[in-house]
Motif scaffolding. Structure first.
Motif, short mmCIF file in Angstrom:
data_model
loop_
_atom_site.label_atom_id
_atom_site.label_comp_id
_atom_site.label_asym_id
_atom_site.label_seq_id
_atom_site.Cartn_x
_atom_site.Cartn_y
_atom_site.Cartn_z
N ASN A 33 32.79 63.30 86.16
CA ASN A 33 33.84 62.23 86.13
C ASN A 33 33.21 61.34 87.32
O ASN A 33 32.81 61.68 88.48
CB ASN A 33 35.26 62.57 86.59
CG ASN A 33 35.91 63.31 85.40
OD1 ASN A 33 36.47 64.20 85.85
ND2 ASN A 33 35.86 62.91 84.52
N GLY A 34 33.22 59.93 86.81
CA GLY A 34 32.82 58.91 87.87
C GLY A 34 31.53 58.60 87.98
O GLY A 34 30.93 58.15 88.85
N CYS A 35 30.63 59.48 87.23
CA CYS A 35 28.98 59.30 87.62
C CYS A 35 28.44 58.21 87.03
O CYS A 35 27.64 57.87 87.37
CB CYS A 35 28.39 60.88 87.03
SG CYS A 35 28.47 60.85 85.29
N GLY A 36 29.15 57.47 86.03
CA GLY A 36 28.55 56.28 85.54
C GLY A 36 28.31 56.30 84.00
O GLY A 36 27.49 55.54 83.50
N LYS A 37 28.73 57.41 83.42
CA LYS A 37 28.33 57.40 81.74
C LYS A 37 29.11 56.24 81.00
O LYS A 37 28.28 55.80 80.31
CB LYS A 37 29.21 58.90 81.29
CG LYS A 37 28.69 60.13 81.93
CD LYS A 37 29.23 61.25 81.35
CE LYS A 37 30.79 61.45 81.48
NZ LYS A 37 31.29 61.69 82.66
N SER A 38 30.30 55.91 81.38
CA SER A 38 30.80 55.03 80.60
C SER A 38 30.14 53.53 80.90
O SER A 38 30.28 52.68 80.13
CB SER A 38 32.46 55.01 80.79
OG SER A 38 32.85 56.04 80.26
N ASN A 39 29.62 53.56 82.12
CA ASN A 39 28.66 52.29 82.36
C ASN A 39 27.68 51.82 81.47
O ASN A 39 27.54 50.87 81.36
CB ASN A 39 28.35 52.45 84.13
CG ASN A 39 29.31 52.28 85.02
OD1 ASN A 39 30.61 51.91 84.48
ND2 ASN A 39 29.39 52.81 86.00
N ARG A 57 36.20 46.62 82.16
CA ARG A 57 37.05 47.16 83.43
C ARG A 57 36.62 46.74 84.57
O ARG A 57 36.63 46.99 85.79
CB ARG A 57 36.69 48.62 83.36
CG ARG A 57 36.83 49.43 81.94
CD ARG A 57 36.42 50.80 81.99
NE ARG A 57 34.97 50.87 82.04
CZ ARG A 57 34.45 52.22 82.78
NH1 ARG A 57 34.95 53.00 83.00
NH2 ARG A 57 33.05 52.15 82.90
N ASP A 63 31.58 41.57 88.69
CA ASP A 63 32.16 42.79 89.09
C ASP A 63 30.99 43.92 88.24
O ASP A 63 31.01 45.01 88.74
CB ASP A 63 33.72 43.42 88.41
CG ASP A 63 34.48 42.78 89.25
OD1 ASP A 63 34.34 42.33 90.50
OD2 ASP A 63 35.89 42.73 88.99
N ALA A 67 27.90 46.73 93.41
CA ALA A 67 28.67 46.19 94.29
C ALA A 67 28.11 46.75 95.81
O ALA A 67 28.71 46.49 96.67
CB ALA A 67 30.09 46.29 94.33
N HIS A 936 32.17 65.68 77.64
CA HIS A 936 32.15 66.65 78.65
C HIS A 936 32.27 68.04 77.69
O HIS A 936 32.40 69.06 78.36
CB HIS A 936 33.64 66.76 79.27
CG HIS A 936 33.54 65.57 80.26
ND1 HIS A 936 32.94 65.59 81.37
CD2 HIS A 936 34.26 64.25 80.27
CE1 HIS A 936 32.93 64.48 81.96
NE2 HIS A 936 34.09 63.66 81.46
N1 LIG Z 1 29.78 47.38 90.49
C1 LIG Z 1 29.75 48.51 90.73
N2 LIG Z 1 28.99 49.01 91.42
C2 LIG Z 1 28.89 50.28 92.32
N3 LIG Z 1 29.43 51.13 91.68
C3 LIG Z 1 30.22 51.05 90.53
C4 LIG Z 1 30.41 49.55 90.28
N4 LIG Z 1 31.43 49.68 89.03
C5 LIG Z 1 31.69 50.85 88.91
N5 LIG Z 1 31.26 51.57 89.66
C6 LIG Z 1 31.31 52.87 89.85
O1 LIG Z 1 30.87 53.59 88.47
C7 LIG Z 1 31.81 55.04 88.56
C8 LIG Z 1 32.60 54.84 87.25
O2 LIG Z 1 31.64 55.03 86.28
P1 LIG Z 1 32.15 55.62 84.94
O3 LIG Z 1 33.66 55.35 84.63
O4 LIG Z 1 30.89 55.56 83.95
O5 LIG Z 1 32.16 57.35 85.25
P2 LIG Z 1 32.40 58.34 83.95
O6 LIG Z 1 31.12 59.25 84.21
O7 LIG Z 1 32.40 57.77 82.90
O8 LIG Z 1 33.51 59.25 84.47
P3 LIG Z 1 34.70 60.00 83.62
O9 LIG Z 1 33.86 61.26 83.07
O10 LIG Z 1 35.61 60.22 84.42
O11 LIG Z 1 34.88 59.27 82.47
C9 LIG Z 1 32.74 54.87 89.85
O12 LIG Z 1 32.57 55.71 90.70
C10 LIG Z 1 32.78 53.56 90.26
O13 LIG Z 1 32.79 53.40 91.76
#
Ligand SMILES: Nc1ncnc2c1ncn2[C@@H]1O[C@H](COP(=O)(O)OP(=O)(O)OP(=O)(O)O)[C@@H](O)[C@H]1O
Length: 980
Positions: A33-39, A57, A63, A67, A936
């Protein structure tokens, strides 16, 4: 692969450059979670033109730029590039490989899109992916949220995905645009129609006004034509009149020369005649002296004769009878001669007495007549002199009867701004004194002041001194009053019209406003009859005065006549001039009358003298004749006694005594001298009369000369007036019509002049009937009408474009209905099989909420999982709902394959069995669709051909690496057990 590569740098958590190559149909992306997949999904969505910050988002677009983190600084730019294989032409481009890049700088302004490294607009990117299935509402990016919201959505909201699949959304978008355009068009139509109806309200009256103005212009032009023609005609007439005046002047000049010559001749002749009279006078005197001599001689001879007679008597008494007879015979003969001589002279005296008496009585009558005439002429002279004295007094003290005016004039020096009395300011042209006097009327006693204050001061002065009343004309308030141009034309074409009164008045320039205010609208005619005619043509709108001083008032009432010895201040000077002339003439007349009286008196005295002489002569002769006759008869008797039978010897008797003969001679000489004196006197009288006659003639000729000179002056004045008029007319042609006389002459023809007066009257009344004219109306009408026609066309265009939009909307509706229904039916066909495959039996179908309204109907899903009765989707569990949604998703993909499909944890809610069924089923589509699956779930991972792990080894910065299944499962938070 359709999506060959993703390159990211500075995008969200991907601070460093990351390149993901896609070489397999199903790529799994795993990580905690939160590693950046959805990014990654966000990055793809962003490059494809996502504008919704919320969908990405964030709260602002910046944004998406990295950042910063605990140990990394923020970056200034985010850049993501997608590289597509376009050999199947899924994208709208003829290129085989397409690279789409989006950049954003932190200043938020320098956003950029590039296609194959060339700067492009967002629209170019949108056009590139149009209809490729990569749109933002397409099935290419499905998240867990989409899945659950599809299941939970109201039927109405659910139809969006079917519309997208049916390719209807672009029509829908276009329809929305068309509807917006339609709305705008309607608003434009309404607005334009509002303006149009406003303009329509203006156009009709303006059109009428413009027509009126055109009509006015037409009539005015015609009036001008006539006016030019009248001017030309006038100029012709004036030229002719000037020529005539010159000829008349020449004639008068010749006549004057002739008169002067005659006077000269007469005067010379008179001089000669007078000399002759003088000579005669001398001759008469000389004759009278001779007469005296002869009379003396007669007396001497008579005495001698008496002596001789005595001697003869003695012979008769004492001589022989023969001597006696002889003597008697001689005496008898002598007595006869004497008797006859005296008798004849006596008779002549009688004749003279008679003639002279007659002449005297005639002369006496003449004398009485001349005396009476003399008295009359002298009486007339006295009357003229009395009148002159009165006029001189009037000139000396003109305002004696106007107390107020007199007082102000007498004190003008101490009163500021008093400029003068109109009667003194205005100088009427010779001959126009009466006309100007009546034109001014009582106004002539008005006092002109520089301004109102000066008038007030003067009035206060009169009040203070109680010295009468007066009327004041401040120069500052005077307004010129004119006759209209059309009426002027009427005037100029009317017989006897001489001009406006102001034409015949001279004054200083500063008083011109007075002239213009009181005399510029008063017309002058020669006679009252012509004045009446003009007044009726002008509808009694103007005051008209005549040269005689008659007035036709506005409205038609008339004043005229003459009172004895009446005079006005304006005519007094003229009358003084006239009276001076009359007095001069009268003095001449008196002199002539006096001379006549004297001449007649002289003649009478001369006749009386002649008569007296004749009477005396007659009285003296009468006894002499009687005595001579008696003597003769006695001698005759005596002789007859001596010779009773007569004796022829008588004839021989020598009685011609010398004395007798001398005496007879002397008598006849005396008579001759007397006759000569008489005839010379007569001749002298005739000569004097001749001189008198000639002098009278000279006086008459001098009078004629004066008359000639007066008419010469009058003609010269008239000529000057004509020349001024000519000059004015030429000037008017030049300034008002920019025409020379010569050119104007070529422009006019007879038709312009014919009935000019009637036509002018007609045109004038037509123009009057037109009322107020707005001369700008034609231009205003043209402008407004042009706008009206332009807007009218615009409304028509708008209506036609509205109709086109409506028909386009109709067409779109038709296409949308057709495509939606076809797609809906096709998906429905697939759904049952998909459902059975994923649920392991049962059945499912899509239901239109309102089949009659295909364009708006909601879409419901009726499903019957194996062993369960038919239920609505809303009644199922979360996992079931997700699976049903996935069934629909796959059915759609079957009917409408997309080149790329990104699933972001769509199977999160499924149990492990269903996950596996989902993952296996997904592989059925990999021929047509490239899948990127963020997951996942190990069950899903197992079905992926390649797996990428996303990590955040450095806190806050995502990294990518290819992982094996085992590692992937480890990375997935160990939430799921890997089924081995
Ligand atoms: N502009 C930014 N600069 C730095 N980090 C960012 C930025 N925007 C989002 N993030 C980081 O990206 C992470 C979220 O990434 P993301 O939603 O892709 O996670 P994920 O791997 O899809 O998680 P999950 O499995 O919970 O869905 C957060 O830790 C957030 O701090």
């Amino acid at each position: 692969m359709f999506l060959k590569r993703v390159e990211m740098q500075g995008f969200k958590s991907f601070a460093d450059k990351v390149v993901i190559n896609f070489e397999h149909s199903v790529t799994g992306v795993v990580g905690p979670n939160g590693c950046g997949k959805s990014n990654i999904t966000d990055a793809i969505r962003w490059v494809l033109g996502e504008q919704s910050v919320k969908s990405l988002r964030g709260t602002t677009m910046t944004d998406v730029i990295f950042a910063g983190s605990a140990d990394r600084k923020m970056v200034g730019m985010a850049e993501v590039t997608l590289v597509f294989d376009n050999t199947k032409r899924s994208l709208n481009s003829e290129l085989d490989e397409i690279e789409v890049t989006r950049r954003l700088y932190r200043n938020g302004q320098d956003a950029e899109y590039l296609i194959n490294r060339n700067n492009v607009r967002l629209k170019d990117v949108v056009d590139l992916i149009l209809d490729s299935g990569l749109g933002k509402d397409s099935l290419s990016m499905i998240s867990q949220g989409n899945i659950s919201s599809f299941a939970e959505a109201k039927p109405q909201d659910r139809r969006a995905i079917f519309e997208e699949a049916a390719g209807v959304s672009k029509y829908k978008k276009r329809k929305m645009e068309s509807l917006a355009k339609l709305e705008r068009t309607k608003e434009n139509i309404d607005r334009t129609q509002d303006i149009l109806s406003e303009l329509e309200r203006q156009v009709s009256p303006l059109k009428r006004a413009a027509k009126k103005a055109e009509l006015y212009k037409e009539k005015k032009t015609r009036l001008e034509e006539i006016e030019i023609a009248v001017l030309v005609e006038d100029i012709n007439t004036i030229n002719q009149q000037i020529e005539d005046a010159k000829k008349t002047l020449f004639n008068i000049e010749s006549q004057t020369t002739m008169f002067q010559t005659t006077i000269q001749v007469h005067e010379t002749q008179n001089l000669e005649s007078k000399k002759e009279v003088n000579d005669l006078e001398k001759e008469i005197n000389k004759l009278q002296e001779n007469l005296m001599k002869v009379v003396n001689e007669i007396q001497i001879l008579e005495t001698r004769k008496i002596e001789l007679d005595e001697k003869r008597k003695y012979v008769v008494e004492v001589g022989t009878s023969e001597e006696k007879a002889k003597q008697l015979q001689s005496l008898l003969e002598e007595a006869r001669v004497e008797y006859e001589d005296r008798k004849s002279r006596y008779d002549q005296c009688q004749i003279n007495i008679e003639l002279l008496s007659e002449q005297l009585s005639q002369v006496a009558m003449q004398y009485a007549e001349f005396s009476q005439k003399n008295n009359e002429e002298n009486g007339m002279l006295r009357r003229l002199q009395n009148r002159k004295e009165f006029l001189d007094n009037l000139l000396k003290d003109p305002f004696n009867s106007q107390g107020g005016v007199k007082s102000v004039v007498d004190n003008a020096a101490s009163l500021h701004g008093v400029l003068g009395v109109i009667a003194q300011i205005m100088q009427p042209t010779e001959g126009y004194e009466e006309a100007i006097s009546v034109a001014l009327g009582g106004t002539m006693y008005n006092i002109v002041t520089s301004d109102e204050e000066a008038a007030r001061n003067a009035i206060n002065f009169l009040k203070k001194n109680q010295s009468g009343r007066a009327t004041f004309l401040p120069l500052t308030v005077l307004q010129p009053r004119n006759i209209s141009r059309e009426n002027q034309i009427v005037c100029e074409n009317t017989k006897g019209y001489l001009g406006v009164a102001s034409d015949f008045v001279q004054c200083e320039n500063r008083f011109i406003p007075v002239k213009e205010a009181f005399l510029q609208n008063v017309l002058v005619t020669d006679t009252l009859e012509n004045g009446n005619n003009l007044a009726s043509l002008l509808k009694y709108n103007y005051k008209i005065v005549t040269l005689d001083g008659d007035v036709i008032h506005k409205g038609g009432s008339m004043t005229g006549g003459k009172s004895k010895n009446s005079t006005s201040l304006l005519t007094v000077k003229k009358e003084v001039d006239e009276i001076n002339q009359s007095i001069e003439l009268q003095i001449a007349a008196c002199e002539l009358a006096e001379k006549n009286v004297q001449e007649t008196q002289r003649k009478r005295e001369e006749l009386e003298r002649g008569l007296m002489e004749s009477r005396i002569g007659s009285a003296q002769l009468e006894p002499v004749v009687d005595a001579k006759r008696a003597k003769y008869e006695k001698l005759k008797n005596d002789y007859e006694l001596i010779r009773p039978n007569g004796d022829d010897g008588l004839g021989d008797a020598n009685f011609a005594d010398e004395v007798v003969l001398k005496l007879n001679e002397a008598y006849s000489g005396r008579d001759e001298i007397t006759n000569s004196i008489r005839s010379k006197r007569e001749y002298r009288m005739k000569m004097s009369q001749d001189v008198d006659r000639k002098e009278q003639q000279i006086r008459q000729i001098r009078k004629d000369l004066e008359t000639a000179s007066a008419s010469q002056n009058a003609i010269r004045i008239d000529q000057a007036r004509l020349e001024t008029k000519l000059e004015n007319n030429l000037q008017r042609l030049a300034t008002e019509y920019q025409l020379t006389y010569e050119f104007a002459k070529t422009k006019v023809n007879d038709s312009h002049i014919e009935n000019a007066k009637e036509e002018v009257l007609q045109l004038r009344s037509e123009i009057e009937r037109l009322g107020n004219i707005n001369m700008n109306a034609p231009q205003e009408f043209e402008e407004v009408n042009e706008r009206y026609e332009f807007l009218d066309k615009q409304v028509k265009d708008l209506i036609s474009s509205r109709d086109k939009i409506l028909s386009a909307i109709d067409e779109m509706d038709h296409v949308m209905k057709k495509q939606f229904k076809e797609m809906f039916d096709a998906i429905n066909n697939e759904l049952n099989d998909t459902f059975r495959a994923l649920f392991g039996g049962g059945k499912a179908k899509l239901v239109l909420e309102d089949p009659s309204d295909i364009l708006n109907t909601g879409v419901d899903i009726d499903v019957q999982p194996p062993g369960k009765s038919v239920q609505n989707i809303r009644l199922f569990s979360g996992g079931e709902k997700s699976l049903i949604a996935i069934c629909v998703l796959f059915s759609i993909l079957k009917v409408r394959p997309v080149p790329l499909c990104i699933f972001d944890e769509v199977e999160a809610a499924l149990d492990q069995g269903n996950v596996e069924r989902f993952a296996r089923y997904l592989k059925n589509f990999r021929e047509d669709t490239q899948f990127i699956v963020v997951t996942h779930r190990p069950g899903t991972m197992q079905q992926c051909e390649v797996l990428y792990g996303v990590t955040m080894q450095k806190q806050g910065v995502s990294q990518m690496l290819r992982v094996e299944l085992k590692d992937a499962i480890d990375m997935a938070d160990g939430q799921e057990e890997v089924k081995s």
